[in-house]
Design an enzyme around this catalytic site. Structure first.
Site, PDB file in Angstrom:
ATOM      1  N   TYR A 208       0.788  -1.235   0.000  1.00 35.45           N
ATOM      2  CA  TYR A 208       0.000   0.000   0.000  1.00 35.45           C
ATOM      3  C   TYR A 208       0.821   1.287   0.000  1.00 35.45           C
ATOM      4  O   TYR A 208       0.254   2.377   0.122  1.00 35.45           O
ATOM      5  CB  TYR A 208      -0.928  -0.009   1.218  1.00 35.45           C
TER       6      TYR A 208
ATOM      7  N   GLY B 175       6.879   0.110  -3.831  1.00 33.82           N
ATOM      8  CA  GLY B 175       7.008   1.199  -2.860  1.00 33.82           C
ATOM      9  C   GLY B 175       8.357   1.272  -2.189  1.00 33.82           C
ATOM     10  O   GLY B 175       9.000   2.324  -2.172  1.00 33.82           O
TER      11      GLY B 175
END
Length: 283
Positions: free
Chosen positions: A69, A133
């Site tokens: 995320y 990420g």
């Protein structure tokens, strides 16, 4: 009893995360009671956006954000630091009167971890496997450390291309290559970096064959559970300096704590020892 600091971690596959323990221990050093919750969207029956909004509504001081995320959360926060905006990923969020603010202590934590192992030694040419990420944060950290030759490998070539373009905008002098085969791209690389979940608890294996690490001077594995992965074992056997993902975990956590606590200090040696003590219960 109401905690002094209510914190959380949003991610998948985080049952083994040591982040709750790090922040509880940091709180104890400062006489603060910390509650640090693991928030797994699938387990809560919610999507990421609902979990994030719920944390804000329930009075959390801040959140850590982990795989998968770190890029998705950017749309939900304000990022003041232009370097973090360039990274395009956030791993630490603070809730405040101006709304959720995004930070990236993976970026600064990687720089601290690298210098702790290698000081001012140049990175040399680096192969980085994985451009999600944490990969984005590490790639920009490598730029800050002076890398001149960076090879990117990702199963999602479009993701690697997007990172390459962002890196070139930030550092026009940087040579960035995108490769499909990690073993081929490792040829002549002084550093090899794993920023995939391969090797993590629940994701077995290694991102690169041991033979491809011959001649490598140093490696970094973003995986920290377990601390000793097959990738690191193979690299050590080939004579490379090894930088464990545990060091990134430690430094990003220390820097996240500084944000969450408004700068409360830490005895770093004590925190490190307490985290490594086998008798310390996870929370």
């Amino acid at each position: 009893m109401t905690p002094d600091l209510l914190l959380g971690l949003i991610g998948d596959n985080i049952a083994a995360s040591r982040s709750p323990l790090l922040h509880v221990l940091a709180g104890r050093q400062n006489g603060k009671r910390v509650q640090y919750d693991r928030l797994v969207p699938a387990a809560l029956g919610l999507d990421f956006a609902a979990v994030f909004a719920g944390a804000a509504a329930q009075g959390y001081r801040g959140l850590n954000i982990t795989y998968p995320y770190k890029e998705k959360v950017v749309a939900h926060v304000t990022v003041a630091d232009p370097q973090v905006r360039a990274v395009g990923a956030v791993n630490t969020v603070l809730f405040g009167p101006d709304g959720p603010m995004g930070h990236n202590t993976d970026y600064s934590g990687f720089i601290a971890a690298y210098r702790g192992l290698r000081g001012d030694a140049p990175t040399g040419a680096v192969l980085m496997i994985g451009t999600g990420g944490v990969g984005r944060a590490v790639a920009f950290g490598l730029v800050a450390l002076g890398v001149q030759d960076l090879r990117l490998v990702d199963r999602d070539r479009a993701k690697a291309s997007a990172l390459a373009a962002d890196l070139q905008r930030a550092a026009p002098q940087l040579s960035v290559q995108i490769a499909d085969c990690a073993e081929t791209a490792a040829s002549g690389a002084q550093g090899v970096v794993n920023c995939t979940p391969v090797g993590m608890v629940g994701y077995g294996g290694t991102p690169l064959a041991r033979s491809a690490l011959a001649g490598t001077q140093w490696v970094f594995d973003a995986v920290y559970t377990p601390a000793q992965t097959q990738f690191l074992t193979d690299a050590r056997a080939q004579g490379a300096q090894v930088l464990s993902g545990w060091e990134l975990f430690f430094w990003q956590g220390v820097q996240a704590w500084a944000l969450f606590s408004d700068g409360l200090g830490l005895d770093l040696a004590r925190l490190r020892a307490d985290l490594l003590a086998p008798s310390e219960d996870a929370v």
